[in-house]
Structures are given as structure tokens and as C-alpha cells.
Design a protein around this motif. Structure first.
Motif, PDB file in Angstrom:
ATOM      1  N   THR A 197      20.911  88.911  88.856  1.00  0.00           N
ATOM      2  CA  THR A 197      21.550  90.102  88.155  1.00  0.00           C
ATOM      3  C   THR A 197      23.206  89.890  88.621  1.00  0.00           C
ATOM      4  O   THR A 197      23.583  89.988  90.565  1.00  0.00           O
ATOM      5  CB  THR A 197      21.676  90.499  87.396  1.00  0.00           C
ATOM      6  OG1 THR A 197      21.193  92.168  88.708  1.00  0.00           O
ATOM      7  CG2 THR A 197      20.404  90.774  87.335  1.00  0.00           C
ATOM      8  N   GLN A 215      31.651  87.864  87.184  1.00  0.00           N
ATOM      9  CA  GLN A 215      31.128  86.847  86.327  1.00  0.00           C
ATOM     10  C   GLN A 215      31.156  85.651  86.071  1.00  0.00           C
ATOM     11  O   GLN A 215      29.668  84.951  85.732  1.00  0.00           O
ATOM     12  CB  GLN A 215      32.173  87.395  85.008  1.00  0.00           C
ATOM     13  CG  GLN A 215      31.962  88.961  85.044  1.00  0.00           C
ATOM     14  CD  GLN A 215      30.874  89.680  84.426  1.00  0.00           C
ATOM     15  OE1 GLN A 215      30.059  89.134  83.590  1.00  0.00           O
ATOM     16  NE2 GLN A 215      30.782  90.798  84.738  1.00  0.00           N
ATOM     17  N   SER A 216      31.807  84.664  86.994  1.00  0.00           N
ATOM     18  CA  SER A 216      31.890  83.678  87.248  1.00  0.00           C
ATOM     19  C   SER A 216      30.772  82.758  87.437  1.00  0.00           C
ATOM     20  O   SER A 216      29.590  82.509  87.584  1.00  0.00           O
ATOM     21  CB  SER A 216      32.763  83.352  87.476  1.00  0.00           C
ATOM     22  OG  SER A 216      33.981  82.854  87.182  1.00  0.00           O
ATOM     23  N   TRP A 217      30.268  83.688  88.651  1.00  0.00           N
ATOM     24  CA  TRP A 217      28.729  83.355  88.981  1.00  0.00           C
ATOM     25  C   TRP A 217      27.940  83.498  88.555  1.00  0.00           C
ATOM     26  O   TRP A 217      26.196  82.849  88.337  1.00  0.00           O
ATOM     27  CB  TRP A 217      29.101  84.295  90.355  1.00  0.00           C
ATOM     28  CG  TRP A 217      28.024  84.288  91.279  1.00  0.00           C
ATOM     29  CD1 TRP A 217      27.410  82.974  92.071  1.00  0.00           C
ATOM     30  CD2 TRP A 217      26.976  85.074  91.464  1.00  0.00           C
ATOM     31  NE1 TRP A 217      25.967  83.390  93.332  1.00  0.00           N
ATOM     32  CE2 TRP A 217      25.971  84.671  92.419  1.00  0.00           C
ATOM     33  CE3 TRP A 217      26.616  86.080  90.948  1.00  0.00           C
ATOM     34  CZ2 TRP A 217      24.975  85.407  92.687  1.00  0.00           C
ATOM     35  CZ3 TRP A 217      25.794  87.280  91.341  1.00  0.00           C
ATOM     36  CH2 TRP A 217      24.885  86.419  92.257  1.00  0.00           C
ATOM     37  N   VAL A 218      27.398  85.115  87.853  1.00  0.00           N
ATOM     38  CA  VAL A 218      26.306  85.206  87.342  1.00  0.00           C
ATOM     39  C   VAL A 218      25.962  84.169  86.362  1.00  0.00           C
ATOM     40  O   VAL A 218      25.055  83.530  86.009  1.00  0.00           O
ATOM     41  CB  VAL A 218      26.662  86.498  86.897  1.00  0.00           C
ATOM     42  CG1 VAL A 218      25.374  86.645  85.747  1.00  0.00           C
ATOM     43  CG2 VAL A 218      25.589  87.480  87.491  1.00  0.00           C
ATOM     44  N   ALA A 219      27.473  83.693  85.775  1.00  0.00           N
ATOM     45  CA  ALA A 219      27.376  82.477  84.042  1.00  0.00           C
ATOM     46  C   ALA A 219      26.980  81.186  84.921  1.00  0.00           C
ATOM     47  O   ALA A 219      26.027  80.860  84.380  1.00  0.00           O
ATOM     48  CB  ALA A 219      28.389  82.530  83.798  1.00  0.00           C
ATOM     49  N   SER A 220      26.644  80.942  86.754  1.00  0.00           N
ATOM     50  CA  SER A 220      26.314  79.915  86.805  1.00  0.00           C
ATOM     51  C   SER A 220      25.413  79.138  86.816  1.00  0.00           C
ATOM     52  O   SER A 220      23.978  80.706  86.938  1.00  0.00           O
ATOM     53  CB  SER A 220      27.227  79.351  87.838  1.00  0.00           C
ATOM     54  OG  SER A 220      26.935  80.177  89.602  1.00  0.00           O
ATOM     55  N   ASN A 224      21.949  81.938  88.449  1.00  0.00           N
ATOM     56  CA  ASN A 224      20.274  81.429  87.118  1.00  0.00           C
ATOM     57  C   ASN A 224      19.241  80.876  88.634  1.00  0.00           C
ATOM     58  O   ASN A 224      18.143  81.004  88.194  1.00  0.00           O
ATOM     59  CB  ASN A 224      20.928  80.281  86.735  1.00  0.00           C
ATOM     60  CG  ASN A 224      19.583  80.329  85.239  1.00  0.00           C
ATOM     61  OD1 ASN A 224      19.178  81.282  85.756  1.00  0.00           O
ATOM     62  ND2 ASN A 224      19.641  78.747  84.872  1.00  0.00           N
ATOM     63  N   ASP A 314      32.609  79.050  89.151  1.00  0.00           N
ATOM     64  CA  ASP A 314      32.112  78.373  88.206  1.00  0.00           C
ATOM     65  C   ASP A 314      31.658  77.041  88.417  1.00  0.00           C
ATOM     66  O   ASP A 314      30.764  76.617  87.397  1.00  0.00           O
ATOM     67  CB  ASP A 314      32.135  78.893  87.015  1.00  0.00           C
ATOM     68  CG  ASP A 314      33.896  78.370  86.350  1.00  0.00           C
ATOM     69  OD1 ASP A 314      33.981  76.775  87.160  1.00  0.00           O
ATOM     70  OD2 ASP A 314      33.954  78.247  85.610  1.00  0.00           O
ATOM     71  N   ASN A 316      32.592  74.600  87.058  1.00  0.00           N
ATOM     72  CA  ASN A 316      32.666  73.744  85.860  1.00  0.00           C
ATOM     73  C   ASN A 316      32.190  72.237  85.869  1.00  0.00           C
ATOM     74  O   ASN A 316      33.398  71.604  86.551  1.00  0.00           O
ATOM     75  CB  ASN A 316      33.651  73.881  84.834  1.00  0.00           C
ATOM     76  CG  ASN A 316      32.993  73.552  83.767  1.00  0.00           C
ATOM     77  OD1 ASN A 316      32.697  72.892  83.079  1.00  0.00           O
ATOM     78  ND2 ASN A 316      33.727  74.872  82.668  1.00  0.00           N
TER      79      ASN A 316
END
Lengths: 453, 680
Positions: A197, A215-220, A224, A314, A316
Motif C-alpha cells: 500500500t 499513486q502510479s506505483w501503487v496502481a502498478s 501488487n 506505472d 504501462n
């Protein structure tokens, strides 16, 4: 003496040593113009030294089954005498560098009809070849001297019946997440594979002020899977490449070295292709301005590393599969992509209206997902970051990419149609290449002969 | 000033034109009025074209013709009285009627006859007025006083000779050439002489202010007093001269005054006869006056608004008149006046607009001044072209400078630098090669004799400087051109290049190949490995093996290396004394060219007309340039042995030097080229 001094100085220090070359390098090697030593490994080298240098980069493809004229073919006593006519085991026999005047497609510096040397009596074995010119042997869809794996008779017969579009047209799924266990080097102790987190980010406080990064990292996928900030922003052990960095010390801008720990195959294949080949010989990253293919003017300053396409934090992979490519490439084929049905499929997939693996991005064909050996015992589906591997000639794309969705006959026809390539496959192939029909005819003749006997 | 040392007759052959018949409307003679240098020269020019033409010459003075310009030398005692006239006693043949002491007083243009002072008439078919000029006597008070002289003719000179021994202090009014010569003529008996000129300098027509100042110092060191910028108010004479008063009021005591205040054309006769006149008698490009039967020549003629005060243009006039009489239309375009004088031992050279009256804004000047030797030289350059020059002291290149001004030659920056450094426009070497001057260059300034005339005289059998002088008149006046004539004599036997034909053949072959390398597209590589069908033959060998096959590449390549290396030995043979015994140089030269041709052929086989890339391109360009310059050197040399021109010598040296300098980087590039082949 001043002249000699200056001469030597320039020789040793110039970034681009084109001046000293007897002629410009081929498209394949032009990025290495600052690194003569990459090919000219030894002073007063003989042909075998040069051969070693060639194989340093191209060795993997020069073996069976990837090469239909490997060295081993000529070790066979039945074929050995052919070497007297042409030294087919030495790369530079047919691929000489610095000869732009006589360089043909795929870096061939021999005459186009050189097959004549050994196959001049081909019409006796293959009556269907009667009257064909030897300069047409390597025409699209017919033969490829080296990688002939999508064009040999048995393969043509086996896959020639498939329809234009397969019922289940899907590219292989990526399985990196599932194959994490295979990564022996992964530091599981420090970064256990559990989702992280925002509060768990282990960057030093003064480095974690930018919330968008967190934020980018957490979403990546990284967060995870327990890949914390320091996993990339520091090194585990002393490494020659980053000698001035102590283990565990924070690195502001980690290089490709940090990616290699987990994504070694991706980095390796990247450095085999035109995007990354300079890195593999110790030169600076390729910049877009070095490219010989058409590129967007405003992208000329950009350099090619992992982060060029996979934005840090991120990373992407959706962006990297299309948008990153089109930011630089401006040739007709690239520019026409967004009008293609391939792109429509890709849009559906990323919108979630179609199944995963049904879309066709730039990467789908040029960086196909390929099952590769990770070590002696394991393999996984790797996005082959060597985008040159499926080109030159383009029949090399048939097996890893086209056949995932299309029949062989259609694929051969489509890849032989330069207009179709230019408009990014909008429409149908204009010409029917006779490879599959000829293979079938040959098979039929054999069967008739067998039944007669 | 009408004073240049001249010989009116001697140089006739030099400028003689093709002989043609002079056409006359009647049997009346050609009449020439005036027996000065130009008048005599006109006679000589006419008779030189056709000895049978009847010519009558009138002279005002009772003396036979004499050399006016030597009067001051006689006064000093350098020459005797007989020397003044000696050169004028020439047998002109029976067709010349000389009538001296007979002043012509009128012309009847309608009847085409003249009347002399004795009242006798003489009809003429053509009349040539060569009445010359007279000393200008300014209208100042006392100018007719007892003890006031001028120096124009032999009577004046005799009077001054008598006066000299009695004079304690002579004032010469006028600082031009005549004034200075007269001043020198008055000095021998320790007479104090003062020269006064109203302009700001001596010899105002010829010198710029700086050279005039140098000359002034030089004259003062010889005991002359010089006052410039000083006008004469009046001559104090009652009736005997006791002094002159300057405008400043200052009075200079003296017992003798010589007026050297310039000359005026004698045009009274023309005026009376109604001919058009300005300052002089107006003439066209044929030297014809407003009457088509009457010419005017010399100092009395005004051509295109210009009256020439020197004798050299008068000689050109004489030649033009004789040509016109022969039916050749005039080409007289005016003269470039060069003064080459010796003023009291100091050589003075002046051409173009450099004097007092010249616009000081004309052109830019560069100056060389060596105070130790007193040499002063100034060049006037306008838009990179030489338009004028002035020099004091000896200058070997002055002839060439004059010639360059005549054609408004371009002056290059390095020539300017050389001039500023050494005072010369050309290297000593190139300046001394008379043989390389253009044929039209005037070698003998005094008699206006071109180089062509001297070489003609040499080929006609004259083999000494003196014989040439007798044949064409060059070098017999001031003698300053004798070294050049001697050089022409010495160089006459310059050998024709041995092996010229072989050299020519080789250079042409090399030239063709060089042009082919530069212009022809590369020979294409073969597109096929299959046997070639050509001329009914089946060939298994393809020409591109020459470039694909390493062995062939090495054979052709090392052939080039060997040929170039051997060809380089010619340089060693030429420069290293020890090798001088190895064969004669002509053979080496042929070998050098032959080897170069071999290298070129091998080069074509090696490259197939490709120029290469990168350093290979540099090597190829260098090689082709060296060959091209070698060809240029050879061709210029071959041409130079047949026809001499001033450009060929320096051109050959230039191309040869470049040929050699360009060779220097060749070993480096060639070495790299060969090393690269094996290193990589």
C-alpha cells in the motif's frame, strides 16, 4: 607528426568513425559506427576472427533449426566440395560490410542469383522450377537462405489448408506473474510477493514527496507483487556498471540494470534488436535521430531505454504496445495502423469489449509473445523485445505472429504484397504466391509415384 | 618637358610595319616642317617604308639636326658637341631634301604649298607639322633683362656655357627636369645655384611630395639650394640682373637667371592657316589636323585633349603618320607617358597620375622606402589594378611595372606584401626572366623597342648586345636595358625539351584517364554469378572480380604503391647530389611520367572509376590532384619551350610546387589505406 597525432586522436576519440570507413555501414550495423571494435575484434584479424565477431550477436540464429544453411550442413562430406565454389560457412562471404554500392536487401553483398552456384540443376529435382530465374529464389514467399522455417515444403503442406482467419484467433497469454517462482535471483526475503500500500513505500521521506509517483506505483503490478521502491532504486551487490554506488544506497534514476534482475529476457532481447543494440556494445543508447527509417521530427532527441516506452512507476504495457511506437515512427505502415482492422481489434481489447489476446497492437506482430527458455529447465512467454527478429525478411514473422490468427497461405500472400504492408493490411493480398500450391503438387506427385511402385 | 634621351632614327626597324606602297595624289613631295627629334623620326619612318618617296624637311635652326635632350649633358661636359649631332647624320638617300635655316612662314592650303622665310614656295602632297614647342617666358617684370636665359636650343646652351664662368650666383626658376639639369650644368665652376619652384615640390609633374622631398635632400647634399613653394615677384634687372624678389618680399641676390618654366606648343603657323587648335594643333587618331592633307606630330599636336611634352609619344606619332601614308588607318589611342630620367645622378621613374596635378584621391598607394639606400617606390592601385608608379633610385623591375601599368595589371595581395617587404612586385627570379616576358613588353624604354624586335634581331644573326643595338636600336641610348638584352641573347639557345613527344603522349594519356576518373560513372558490379554470354563467347569470369576478389585488389593496389614509390625517386634524383650520376634527368623525367601512367592504369583497375568514401575519398582526390598538377606542369613546360610567355614560368613553378606539396600527405593516407586493409 602533427598530422599523425591529430589523425590518431580523431581515430581514437571520434564518436562516429564513418570518416575512416571505406564505405557506409548497412542498415543493420550503422548504429555501431562509433564502435569499430565490436566487429573488428583483433588487429590483423583473419576471416575466422571476423566470423567469431559475427556470431557474437547472430550466433543463436545460425544454428539448426533456425538456419537452413548452418555450418553443420557443410561439415557433411556430401556437401563439403561445394565450399570450393563458395565459402558458405563464412558470413562475410555474402555479407560484406562498408559496401553500400553492392548491398542488396537483407545485407546481401553477393549477386542476387548466387543460389546458382550449388542449385543450378534444381529443375531436375523440382520440375515445377523449370524456367525460373535464379535471381527470384529469394522472392517473397519462396525461399530464405537462413530462416526458412515458415517456407519449407513440409510446413507448407501441414499449415497450407488453414483458412484466412482462424476460428480461435488469439495471441498467447503472458505468464510472467505465474512464473515468478522461476526467478532464482529474485530477492524474496526483502520483497515478499504480497501487495503493498501507499504507506508501505520504502523510499526515503525526502524522495517520496511526489504523491503522483506513489499513486502510479501503487496502481502498478510492481506494488501488487511486493516490488517496493528500493527494489529498483538501489542495488543489491556491488556491480561494475554502477561501481560508485554502494549496496543499498538510494539511486535517483535507476538504469536498465535494475530491470534486469526480474526482466532479464526482455532486456536481453531488447539489446539484440535495433532499439537496444548500441547498449549491448557499450555505446550510448540509440537516439531517434540516428534512425534511417522515417521518424517524427519532434521525437529526434529521444533516446531508447526501457523507460522510453515503459514510463517509470506505472510502466504501462498498453501504452508501450502502440502509443510509444507511434510517438517516434512516422513511416507509411506505422501511420496507417490506426486505420487498420488490427487497431479496431486492439481498441476493443483495451476497452474490455473483447477477450484478452484478441487485439493486434504494433507489439503483437513486431514484439510477439514467444515461449522462450529462461534457463535449462524452464520457459515462459516472453515479449520478444527484439523487434528486428521478425523482419528482414518478413517471412520470419509468419510463425511467431501471423499464424496465431491467420492461415499460412494467406500470411505468405499478405507479407508479399508491399502495397498491403504500406497501408497496414487494409484489404486483401493482390497476388497468390504459389508456394503452398507447389508444395501440394509435389506431395501429390510423390504419392502417385509411391502408389505406382 | 621635352627631354628624354632619344635616338629618333635608330629604332625604326623595331616598330616598322609591313611595307606597302604609299599612295599619292600627285608627284609633289611630303613636306615636314621641323627638324627636331620627331620631325627627323617622321622622315625616317616614311623612308623606311618606301625609299623612293620624295620628302622635304624644313628646319628653322641653321644647325644640322642635333639631339636636344643632350644639351645639358654638353653643358656639363659629359658629351662633346659632335656627339650631339652624330646620330643624326644618316644617309637617308637622294629622295630627302633637307632645308635648314629656313623658317616656314605660311601655308597655302588651297594651292597645297608653303612659303619659307626667303619667300620660296614648295608644293606638297602631304604636310607634316612637327614644329615642336618653345620655352615659356613668364610675363614677370625683368624677364627680358640682361642675364636672363632659357635652355631650349643649341644657341641657348652656347650662351649659358659662356655665362657660366662669370656667374657667381645663378637662380634657376622652375624645378622641373630641365631646371634641375640646367642647375647642374651651371655648377662646375663653383657657381652657387638656387632652384626656385612655385609648386610645393620639385618635378611636380612626375613626383609625389614624399619622393620630391627625398630628391630635394639629395640635391641639397650636392650643393644646390632649393626653394619650393616660392613664387617670383619680379626679376631685379636694370638692365643687368642683380637679383630676384620673391612674393614674400625676400630678395635673393644673383647675377644670372635661367627660366625653366615649361614649354608652349608652336602653333602660330597652324593658327595662321586656319587649322583647328586648342593648346596644341588638334589632331584625330590618324594625327590628321582639320585639313586632311596636313598632319601634326610631337609636342605641337593635341590628341584627345592631351599635349605630350615628352619625345616618346612623338615617335609613336611619327610611326602612325607613316602608317597612314601607307594606307593603314591610324590606331593611335594616346600614349601612356612614362618618365624614366636621370636627374643629376638619381634615377627617377614615374608613370601615371602621381604628380602634383593628379587627383590625390585617385586609387590607393603603397610605399616602400629604404632610407639607407635612398630607394623610394610608390605604387598607385585602383580597384586592385596598377595604374601608376613613382620611384627614386635604381629599380630593376621598373620596365615590367611600366608594362603592367600599360595593361592595368591586377595586383594580388601577396604582391602587395612582397612590395612592402622588399620593394619589388615580383620575385627576383621571375622578374629577371626576360625570356618569359610577353613579346610586346617594351625592353628598351628610350627607343620604345619591344622584346619581339630584339628576338627578331637575334634570329637575324645579331649575336652581341652591340649588334642588336645596331640592328634594332635597343640599348644604345641609356644602356639600362643591356642586361635584359644580354639575357635574351643567352637564352636564345634554350634547348627544346628532350623526349618532348613522349612526354606529351604520356601526359595526354594521363589527362584522359584523369578526366575519365572524374567524369565517368563507376563501372557497375556484375549482377549475376552465371556464365556471361558475350560476343558469342561464354565467359565464366566476371570483371567485378577485380574489386570483389581480395587477391586482385592487392595486385592492383600494390602495383600503384610500387609505381608511386618508384616515381618518387625522380625527386630524390633531382635533389640528392649523390644520385646525380644516375642517368640523365631527361630519362628520369620520362620514367616518372611513364610510372605515373602505370599507377593511373592500376588505379582504374583498383577502383573501377570509384572515388571512394571518407579517407579513401581523400586519398583518391589527393592522388588525382597530384596527377593533374603533374600533367599541368608537363604541359606548361612543353608549351614554354616553344612559345615563351611571362605566365608560363611562374605557372610551371606554381603547379610543380603544388604537385610536390600535395604529395606530402600521400604517404600518410596511402599508408593508412594499406594498413587498414590488413588491420581490420
Amino acid at each position: 607528426m602533427t598530422g599523425i597525432g591529430l589523425f590518431t586522436h580523431v581515430l581514437l576519440n571520434a564518436d562516429d568513425k564513418t570518416l575512416f570507413m571505406p564505405g557506409a555501414l548497412t542498415d543493420g550495423h550503422h548504429q555501431l559506427s562509433g564502435s569499430c571494435d565490436s566487429c573488428h575484434t583483433n588487429n590483423f584479424a583473419d576471416d575466422s576472427d571476423m566470423q567469431t565477431a559475427c556470431l557474437e550477436c547472430h550466433g543463436d540464429e545460425r544454428k539448426k533449426p533456425f538456419d537452413s544453411h548452418p555450418k553443420s550442413k557443410f561439415s557433411d562430406p556430401r556437401n563439403a566440395d561445394l565450399l570450393a565454389t563458395i565459402d558458405a560457412v563464412s558470413c562475410i562471404t555474402c555479407h560484406t560490410e562498408h559496401k553500400p554500392e553492392i548491398t542488396l536487401a537483407n545485407g546481401l553483398t553477393r549477386q542476387q542469383d548466387l543460389c546458382f552456384h550449388c542449385h543450378q540443376n534444381i529443375a531436375e529435382d523440382r520440375p515445377s522450377h523449370e524456367g525460373m530465374g535464379f535471381e527470384t529464389c529469394a522472392s517473397a514467399g519462396c525461399h530464405n537462405f537462413h530462416d526458412n522455417r515458415a517456407l519449407y515444403t513440409d510446413f507448407l503442406i501441414k499449415h497450407g489448408d488453414k483458412p484466412m482467419l482462424l476460428e480461435q484467433a488469439r495471441v498467447p497469454e503472458k505468464n510472467f506473474a505465474a512464473s515468478l517462482d522461476m526467478l532464482i535471483d529474485y530477492p524474496r526475503d526483502r520483497y515478499p510477493v504480497t501487495p503493498l500500500t501507499v504507506n508501505q513505500a520504502d523510499a526515503p521521506p525526502q524522495k517520496s514527496s511526489d504523491k503522483t509517483i506513489i499513486q502510479s506505483w501503487v496502481a502498478s503490478g510492481h506494488a501488487n507483487r511486493g516490488v517496493n521502491c528500493t527494489a529498483c532504486h538501489s542495488v543489491e551487490t556491488n556491480d561494475d556498471d554502477v561501481a560508485d554506488v554502494k549496496p543499498g544506497q538510494w539511486i535517483d534514476s535507476p538504469g536498465m540494470q535494475s530491470c534486469t534482475t526480474c526482466h532479464g529476457m526482455e532486456v536481453k532481447t531488447f539489446s539484440q534488436g535495433k532499439h537496444g543494440m548500441r547498449l549491448s556494445v557499450g555505446l550510448s543508447p540509440m537516439s531517434v535521430s540516428m534512425a534511417r527509417r522515417p521518424m517524427h521530427e519532434d521525437a529526434k532527441h529521444r533516446e531508447l531505454t526501457c523507460n522510453s516506452c515503459h514510463v517509470a512507476h506505472d510502466y504501462n504495457v498498453v501504452t508501450a504496445a502502440v502509443d510509444s511506437c507511434l510517438e517516434c515512427h512516422s513511416d507509411d505502415h506505422s501511420s496507417a495502423y490506426k486505420q487498420s482492422s488490427h487497431y479496431q481489434l486492439w481498441l476493443k481489447e483495451i476497452n474490455g469489449t473483447a477477450e484478452a489476446g484478441s487485439g493486434v497492437s504494433c507489439a503483437t506482430c513486431h514484439m510477439p509473445r514467444t515461449d522462450m527458455d529462461v534457463d535449462d529447465y524452464n520457459s515462459r512467454v516472453v515479449v520478444n523485445h527484439n523487434q528486428s527478429a521478425t523482419l528482414s525478411p518478413n517471412s520470419k514473422m509468419i510463425r511467431p505472429a501471423c499464424l496465431e490468427c491467420h492461415g499460412l497461405d494467406f500470411s505468405i500472400n499478405a507479407l508479399s504484397d508491399s502495397t498491403l504492408i504500406q497501408n497496414n493490411f487494409q484489404g486483401q493480398p493482390s497476388e497468390a504466391i504459389q508456394s503452398v500450391p507447389m508444395a501440394r503438387a509435389l506431395q501429390k506427385a510423390h504419392e502417385e509415384k509411391k502408389s505406382k511402385n | 618637358m621635352a627631354l628624354t634621351e632619344v635616338d629618333p632614327v635608330a629604332s625604326i626597324q623595331a616598330v616598322s610595319k609591313p611595307r606597302s606602297n604609299i599612295r599619292f595624289s600627285s608627284h609633289a613631295p611630303v613636306v615636314i616642317v621641323g627638324n627636331g627629334p620627331v620631325g627627323i623620326r617622321t622622315v625616317a619612318e616614311i623612308l623606311n617604308r618606301d625609299k623612293s618617296i620624295p620628302v622635304v624637311i624644313y628646319g628653322e635652326e641653321t644647325h644640322p639636326p642635333y639631339d636636344r635632350v643632350k644639351l645639358s649633358s654638353w653643358l656639363i661636359g659629359d658629351v662633346g658637341l659632335s656627339d650631339l649631332a652624330s646620330r643624326y647624320r644618316r644617309p637617308f638617300g637622294s629622295s630627302l631634301d633637307e632645308r635648314y635655316g629656313q623658317r616656314v612662314v605660311s601655308i597655302d592650303r588651297e594651292k597645297k604649298c608653303i612659303t619659307d622665310a626667303g619667300g620660296d614656295s614648295q608644293s606638297y602632297s602631304k604636310l607634316v607639322l612637327a614644329t615642336g614647342s618653345h620655352a615659356f617666358i613668364p610675363s614677370i617684370e625683368g624677364s627680358s633683362g640682361d642675364g636672363v636665359f632659357s635652355l631650349r636650343n643649341i644657341d641657348d646652351a652656347t650662351r649659358l656655357f659662356a655665362r657660366r664662368s662669370r656667374s657667381r650666383h645663378t637662380v634657376v626658376i622652375g624645378g622641373g627636369l630641365l631646371g634641375l639639369e640646367a642647375a647642374r650644368g651651371m655648377q662646375p665652376n663653383n657657381t652657387q645655384v638656387t632652384v626656385i619652384d612655385h609648386s610645393d615640390r620639385l618635378m611636380a609633374n612626375q613626383l609625389d611630395s614624399r619622393s620630391a622631398e627625398i630628391l630635394k635632400q639629395s640635391l641639397e647634399s650636392r650643393g644646390l639650394k632649393v626653394l619650393v613653394g616660392a613664387g617670383i615677384q619680379r626679376i631685379l634687372a636694370n638692365p643687368r640682373v642683380s637679383g630676384v624678389q620673391l612674393r614674400s618680399g625676400e630678395v635673393i641676390d644673383c647675377d644670372t637667371v635661367i627660366l625653366a618654366t615649361g614649354i608652349r606648343p608652336n602653333i602660330e603657323l597652324a593658327k595662321q592657316s586656319g587649322l583647328a587648335f586648342g593648346r596644341g594643333i588638334t589632331v584625330d587618331d590618324n594625327l590628321l589636323t582639320s585639313d586632311p592633307s596636313i598632319y601634326a606630330v610631337g609636342e605641337c599636336a593635341e590628341h584627345r585633349g592631351q599635349v605630350y611634352g615628352l619625345v616618346a609619344p612623338g615617335f609613336e606619332h611619327a610611326s602612325t603618320v607613316a602608317n597612314h601614308l601607307s594606307g593603314n588607318p591610324g590606331e593611335y589611342q594616346g600614349s601612356i607617358v612614362a618618365s624614366r630620367l636621370k636627374v643629376i645622378g638619381t634615377p627617377v621613374f614615374s608613370v601615371g597620375p602621381v604628380g602634383y596635378t593628379a587627383n590625390p584621391l585617385t586609387g590607393d598607394s603603397i610605399t616602400y622606402h629604404d632610407e639607407k639606400t635612398g630607394i623610394y617606390r610608390k605604387l598607385l592601385i585602383q580597384r586592385h589594378r596598377l595604374i601608376g608608379a613613382v620611384a627614386l633610385g635604381k629599380w630593376d623591375q621598373s620596365l615590367r611595372v611600366q608594362s603592367a601599368i600599360g595593361v592595368s595589371a591586377r595586383i594580388y595581395p601577396w604582391q602587395k606584401l612582397r612590395f612592402l617587404r622588399s620593394g619589388d612586385l615580383w620575385t627576383a627570379e621571375s622578374a629577371s626572366e626576360v625570356a618569359s616576358w610577353p613579346d610586346t613588353t617594351i625592353v628598351c624604354q628610350c627607343n620604345n623597342i619591344a622584346k619581339r624586335s630584339i628576338t627578331t634581331a637575334i634570329s637575324n644573326g645579331s649575336n652581341t648586345v652591340e649588334a642588336i643595338g645596331r640592328a634594332c636600336g635597343a640599348g644604345i641610348v641609356c644602356g639600362s636595358c643591356k642586361p635584359q638584352i644580354g639575357e635574351l641573347l643567352g637564352r636564345q639557345d634554350a634547348q627544346i625539351l628532350p623526349g618532348a613527344r613522349v612526354l606529351l603522349g604520356l601526359s595526354v594519356a594521363a589527362l584522359l584517364m584523369t578526366v575519365a576518373v572524374l567524369l565517368l560513372p563507376p563501372v557497375k558490379y556484375a549482377l549475376s554469378v552465371q556464365p556471361m554470354q558475350q560476343f558469342g563467347l561464354t565467359l565464366n569470369w566476371h570483371w567485378d572480380s577485380l574489386w570483389r576478389n581480395g587477391l586482385f585488389k592487392q595486385i592492383s593496389g600494390f602495383t600503384i604503391l610500387a609505381a608511386v614509390t618508384l616515381a618518387t625517386f625522380v625527386s630524390i634524383r633531382k635533389r640528392a647530389r649523390r644520385f646525380h650520376s644516375l642517368g640523365n634527368f631527361d630519362g628520369w623525367r620520362v620514367a616518372h611520367l611513364a610510372l605515373s601512367v602505370v599507377a593511373l592504369i592500376a588505379l582504374l583497375l583498383h577502383t573501377g572509376f570509384r572515388l571512394g568514401h571518407g579517407l579513401n575519398f581523400a586519398l583518391m582526390s589527393l592522388f588525382v590532384s597530384i596527377i593533374a598538377l603533374g600533367i599541368a606542369t608537363t604541359l606548361v613546360m612543353l608549351v614554354a619551350t616553344r612559345a615563351s610567355s611571362s605566365a608560363s614560368g611562374s605557372l610551371r613553378r606554381l603547379s610543380l610546387r603544388l604537385h610536390i606539396y600535395l604529395f606530402w600527405p600521400l604517404p600518410l593516407l596511402l599508408g593508412w589505406h594499406i594498413l587498414k586493409g590488413y588491420w581490420y
